[in-house]
Structure formats: structure tokens, C-alpha cells
Write an enzyme that holds these catalytic residues in place. Sequence first.
Site, PDB file in Angstrom:
ATOM      1  CD1 TRP A   1      -0.987   2.458   2.087  1.00 27.73           C
ATOM      2  CD2 TRP A   1      -2.895   1.724   1.191  1.00 27.73           C
ATOM      3  NE1 TRP A   1      -1.882   3.492   2.143  1.00 27.73           N
ATOM      4  CE2 TRP A   1      -3.061   3.073   1.594  1.00 27.73           C
ATOM      5  CE3 TRP A   1      -3.966   1.059   0.603  1.00 27.73           C
ATOM      6  CZ2 TRP A   1      -4.281   3.753   1.441  1.00 27.73           C
ATOM      7  CZ3 TRP A   1      -5.163   1.731   0.442  1.00 27.73           C
ATOM      8  CH2 TRP A   1      -5.317   3.059   0.855  1.00 27.73           C
TER       9      TRP A   1
ATOM     10  CG  ASN B   1      -1.193   7.011   2.186  1.00 32.62           C
ATOM     11  OD1 ASN B   1      -0.946   5.920   2.711  1.00 32.62           O
ATOM     12  ND2 ASN B   1      -1.110   8.142   2.862  1.00 32.62           N
ATOM     13  CG  ASP B   2      -0.621  11.529   1.969  1.00 33.85           C
ATOM     14  OD1 ASP B   2      -1.538  10.814   1.544  1.00 33.85           O
ATOM     15  OD2 ASP B   2      -0.764  12.317   2.917  1.00 33.85           O
TER      16      ASP B   2
ATOM     17  CD  GLN C   1       2.640   8.913   5.159  1.00 33.21           C
ATOM     18  OE1 GLN C   1       1.842   8.708   6.062  1.00 33.21           O
ATOM     19  NE2 GLN C   1       3.926   9.141   5.390  1.00 33.21           N
TER      20      GLN C   1
ATOM     21  CB  SER D   1       2.470  13.488   4.927  1.00 31.20           C
ATOM     22  OG  SER D   1       1.799  12.429   4.301  1.00 31.20           O
TER      23      SER D   1
ATOM     24  CG  ASP E   1       0.238  16.336   6.610  1.00 30.94           C
ATOM     25  OD1 ASP E   1       0.655  15.274   7.098  1.00 30.94           O
ATOM     26  OD2 ASP E   1      -0.949  16.524   6.287  1.00 30.94           O
TER      27      ASP E   1
ATOM     28  CD  GLU F   1      -5.218  14.880   5.758  1.00 28.27           C
ATOM     29  OE1 GLU F   1      -4.639  14.127   6.563  1.00 28.27           O
ATOM     30  OE2 GLU F   1      -5.867  14.464   4.786  1.00 28.27           O
TER      31      GLU F   1
END
Length: 439
Positions: free
Chosen positions: A14, A16-17, A33, A77, A153, A206
Site C-alpha cells: 500500500w 498513499n501521500d 507513505q 507525511s 504534514d 492536510e
Amino acid sequence: MKIDRIHLKAPGCWINDPNGFIYYKGLYHLFYQCFPYAAKWGTMHWGHAVSRDLVSWEHCGIALFPSRYEDQNGCFSGSAVEYEGKLYLYYTGVHYDVVNPQNIHKNPNDRYESSQLMISSEDGFTFDNFKRKRVIIPPFADREPADRTHTRDPKVWRGKDAWYMVLGSRTNDDRGQLLFYRSMDLFEWKPVNRVTKESTLGWMWECPDLFRTEGGDVLMMSPMGILQDGKREANHAVCLPVEFEEHTCTLEFPDGFQFVDCGLDLYAPQTTTDENGRRIMVGWMRMPETVDGKWNGMFCIPRVVERKGGHIYFRVHPDVDRIFSRRISSAEEAGGACYKLSLDLAEGESVNIGGYRISRKEDRICTDRAEVFTGHDEWRMKTETPVIREGDHLDIYVDQNLVEIYVNNGEYVLSSVVYGLSTEIQSEAAGELLMYAEK
């Protein structure tokens, strides 16, 4: 090591960001991420990939992982800067108040402490997670001066006379806000200002990213809860032309905003400057299901960001675009690799790319992915741009799980995650098909 071309994809897990995007010592470094143990969200690590040309990406394994109290439940992040030859990473560490006893990777009540940490590297590849981490901003008391949980973040940049940091957070009355800090040495940070917007733009901001372009300042962020239409997702990436005064860290906001990508799958974009000083961006494409049961998550094509007046443009990076030079007569010739379809789409015309439908209606580019996104009715099947004003041209980049439509060289972009595209193309407009040629 695994190599991805055009689109960076999750290496059997997996992601993400995007995080820590930077051009450093002759390479583009892109951290992200990552939950390395399964193709679903879990305790966040930072994965790492590098590229010489923004086209071919080599995966380099895990850079950051939880190793101390403050980031025990995830390295969230953040960003990267270079100073005196060293690479500095800034990120949010989280520590759950309560852990789900049946799954230690889940937080049952969404309550946790957020701290801001840093770690440095001499070469951009070696990170001592046990000895080099340092807390630079500890958790807040709840809501004073910012949210204890939802403050995260860090984006760091060099200003005229100091280093600056912006954090995303929320106010006591549940509006998004930004927290600005200043440092002279990258280690000690002092608060400068808190900024919010009078009209509601989501309840938490975010992944903030504030930067200057030739045409003016741009704020990019991902407000949570910005859309309330009952569909997945409610959180979306936006950009605004702003006026920023560095010394006081004050912002002047416009009345409206643009979506970074009108397809509404892209989230948490991050920018850096390329080797020629252009501002470039990548973003995470949210996916509701794994591919081949093995991986979930990919990034868009790197895009050049430009501001002209009150409008923000996103164009395919020229180093990526120029490799699409081999003419083909059908999508099947691409052999599953990414290809490009260029055409002019007049009012009322449409094109069907393997089940993904694109049309122009009332001077908007509209898409419908229902045939290649089955079983996900809670997601948006149809999306559209605002009214286009600069012509009829579309450049469409088609990968097996992602279609990116660039309208009039970046006036708007509309990208959609897809599953099960066929190689058949039906078009009412004449077009040119290109695939990338190996160097």
C-alpha cells in the site's frame, strides 16, 4: 530493484501521500507513505524511490519506520530540504491514545498525539532511524494553540533570510488553519503566525504546500470534508492563487479555489523544483481496490505548475512528454504500457477509451467511468471540468489503471482511476496515438 515507468506504483503493498519530493545530488528523490506488509492502510512508513529523468523510477525500499515513542504508530507525511550537502526530512510522528487490540495498526477512536520530527542523511539513502531522529515541535494540548491530533504534514522551505515551515491543522470551531514557523538553523523552530479563511473550506487542512511561481504565489492543500455529497471521498486537493508576506507569514486568500485535479481521485499533492528551477508536482491517486491482489496506490505523471493571473495550470513535465514519440496505430500496440492519445474534441463530440467515456458538453470536458469501475457505487462515476476557454485540445495519457486528461495544455486536468480497460478506442474526433520510446 523494481522499476516503474511513467507512473510510480506501489511495490507490492500500500502507498498513499508523496513525501520529501526533492532534486538532490543529481537524482529526484520521492518518498511516500507506505504500509510495506499488505496492500491496505496500516502503520505508516516512508517508502523511497529515485529517478534521473522523472520517467523511470527505481524503488529503494523503506527509508523511515517507527522507532520511538513519538512515531510509534506511524511516520506520517512531510517534506525534504537540502542544506550544506545533507538531506533533511521533516515529518509527523503519531502515537495512538488507544490501540485496537485486534489490529495494532488501527486507532479505534481517531485520537492520538501528533509530533513534528526531523532526520538527516549524508547521502539521501541512509537514514539512522534509531539515533538521528529529533522532535522539533512536541504535541499541543488539545486545541491550544492547535489541535493535538490533527496538526501535521510539515512543509519546509528556504526563505529570503531564514527557513520556514507550514503545518496543516484546525481551529477550535472546526475550520482548517495553517501554522507558520521560522528557524535559523533547521533545528530550533519558533511560531510566527496562524492563518485561516473566513469562509469554511473544510474542517482540517492536510498537506499544505506554499510556493512561489513566476506568476505569483500558490497555496496547495487538501481540505478534509470539503465535499458533502455522500460519495467517497469528502477530502480533496485544492489550489489557490494567494499573496504571501514572508516575514509576518500572512496570507491573502481569493474568494474561490480550483481543484488540483477535476477527476477528484488525486489527493495530497506535493511540489518541488526540478533541475531547471520549474515548480513540479506529484499526487496520490486513490484506489478503492488492489490490483491483482498485490498492490494499491500510484502517483500521477509529474506536472509543471504555473500561475497566470488568477488561474493555475498543470502541464505534463516536458521530460516525460517528449518520450512519447513512437507512433502506433492502435492501443493494443502499446502492449499494456502507458500511451498517449491527442485530439481536438469539439462541442458534442465524444471518445470511448476502452470503456472510459469522455465527452464535451456545454464547453466542459465530462467523463464517465462506470463501465471500468464496477462495484464501487459509493465513488463518483461522472466528473467534469469547469467551462473551458482556451481551445479544444486534449492530451490523454492512458495506463492500465489510470487515465489522465490534460485540457488545452493544462488549463484543467481530469484524472480517473480505472479497472479493466480494453484496448478498443472509439472516437468521433481524429487523433494521434503515441507510446513512449526507450532511450
